[in-house]
Design a protein around this motif. Structure first.
Motif: not given
Length: 399
Positions: A21-22, A134
């Protein structure tokens, strides 16, 4: 130490989903002025945080004005802010905040991520704070496995990097009746967290004089540039311990043969305590009155101390004790040190809510093309979130 129930809670937290996600969020440019980018990241955040129970909304920004180079105030555009409300009727509730914007504009050359080494990710907004957002999500997902009763709001705003002017009222609203708050600004590379913070005020003094011919009748003019320089000098000369003053830019002027009738002084003040803030406001009022009189000009001041000082109260000490003990039980020694920066934690603390505002990923060189995040901190900080929420529910009644 970690008990069996806590171990079950924490074992589901894995690095790869947090890191993936990051990287995905860092690939979306979301500079504060990039409205299209902010919409894209807001949509992605809303999809991801929908994994939590509760209701998600995207809140329109409050109107904000900015003084232009012509001395006129104009409304500036801002992105929407994400709010998630979980168990809104719970008797004890917490606020968790972060920001989706970065300092990197849509045309900034720093747009992509690369690895410095196996554990150090170089990339825009990785530490500040897409990694923090995240890991916050993973920590909350793990907490939700514990049959929780603690309620919480998540607020992710779009304008923190420019002072949260369009979201400050929203922060005020969400801070009400919260027993604690956590903000996901990056921790230092050492893992230490921010303790007390000064306040910050950004101001623009629009100075209007009178134009005249610089050779034929200069005495009939009122030089706005000279008045702006005098105002900058008076403000700067009054700086002291506990109150920094930074005259940052003077705009305006005219042709060399014309007495300039417009100048704009932009300056920043950072008061350490509420008393220093009051002294700073008195200094501004006095200097503006002096320059108005001495130079026969008109001065219109815009701006405010949008970030109040964040002193440390006893409830904040108790909250940090809970956080640091949780960190120790996870094998991490967390220090606590004063810092010169400001963030949304300042605004939250102003409402009497104890806040720890560096719960995010460890990293450094933020606000520069050298920004990096330590990927090795992602799992530990996500586990810290889950464990702190779990213990705050069961053992944090004294907050």
């Amino acid at each position: 130490m970690i008990d069996p129930q806590e171990s079950t809670l924490l074992e589901v937290i894995e690095r790869e989903p947090i890191l993936d996600r990051t990287l995905a969020w860092a690939a979306i440019n979301s500079g504060t002025a990039n409205i299209a980018g902010l919409e894209a990241i807001a949509d992605s955040l809303a999809d991801a945080f929908a994994a939590l129970p509760g209701e998600i909304s995207l809140v329109d920004p409050a109107p904000v004005e900015k003084v232009g180079s012509d001395g006129k105030a104009r409304q500036i555009e801002a992105g929407r802010h994400l709010v998630l409300r979980v168990r809104p009727n719970a008797s004890r509730r917490v606020l968790l905040t972060g920001h989706m914007d970065t300092v990197y504009s849509a045309d900034h050359p720093f747009q992509t991520c690369d690895w410095i080494d196996a554990e150090t990710l170089h990339g825009p907004g990785t530490a500040d704070m897409k990694g923090g957002l995240s890991l916050m999500l993973s920590g909350l997902q793990a907490y939700e496995r514990s049959d929780p009763a603690l309620g919480y709001d998540v607020m992710i705003n779009s304008d923190e990097e420019t002072g949260s002017l369009s979201s400050s009222a929203l922060i005020t609203q969400l801070a009400q009746h919260k027993i604690a708050a956590f903000t996901y600004e990056p921790a230092l590379p050492s893992g230490n967290m921010a303790r007390a913070r000064p306040g910050s005020g950004n101001f623009a003094a629009v100075i209007r004089g009178r134009s005249a011919h610089a050779g034929r009748n200069p005495q009939e003019g009122r030089n706005a540039i000279v008045a702006a320089a005098d105002l900058a000098q008076q403000l700067y000369a009054a700086r002291r311990d506990g109150l920094s003053v930074n005259p940052a830019r003077i705009e305006g002027g005219a042709a060399n043969n014309t007495v300039p009738d417009l100048a704009i002084l932009h300056f920043n003040m950072r008061p350490r305590t509420p008393e220093d803030l009051a002294a700073g406001q008195a200094l501004i009022d006095s200097a503006v009155a002096n320059v108005t009189s001495e130079h026969d000009v008109a001065i219109h001041l815009s701006g405010s101390f949008a970030r109040p000082p964040k002193p440390i109260a006893s409830a904040t000490d108790r909250l940090f004790s809970l956080v640091s003990q949780a960190g120790a039980d996870l094998g991490e020694t967390i220090g606590w040190e004063d810092t010169g920066g400001v963030c949304d934690g300042n605004n939250i603390a102003a409402h009497g809510v104890p806040v720890i505002d560096t719960m995010g990923a460890c990293g450094g060189a933020i606000h520069s093309p050298d920004e990096f995040m330590m990927a090795s901190s992602l799992v530990g900080r996500a586990r810290l979130t889950a464990l702190v929420m779990h213990r705050l529910e069961r053992h944090g009644a004294g907050l």
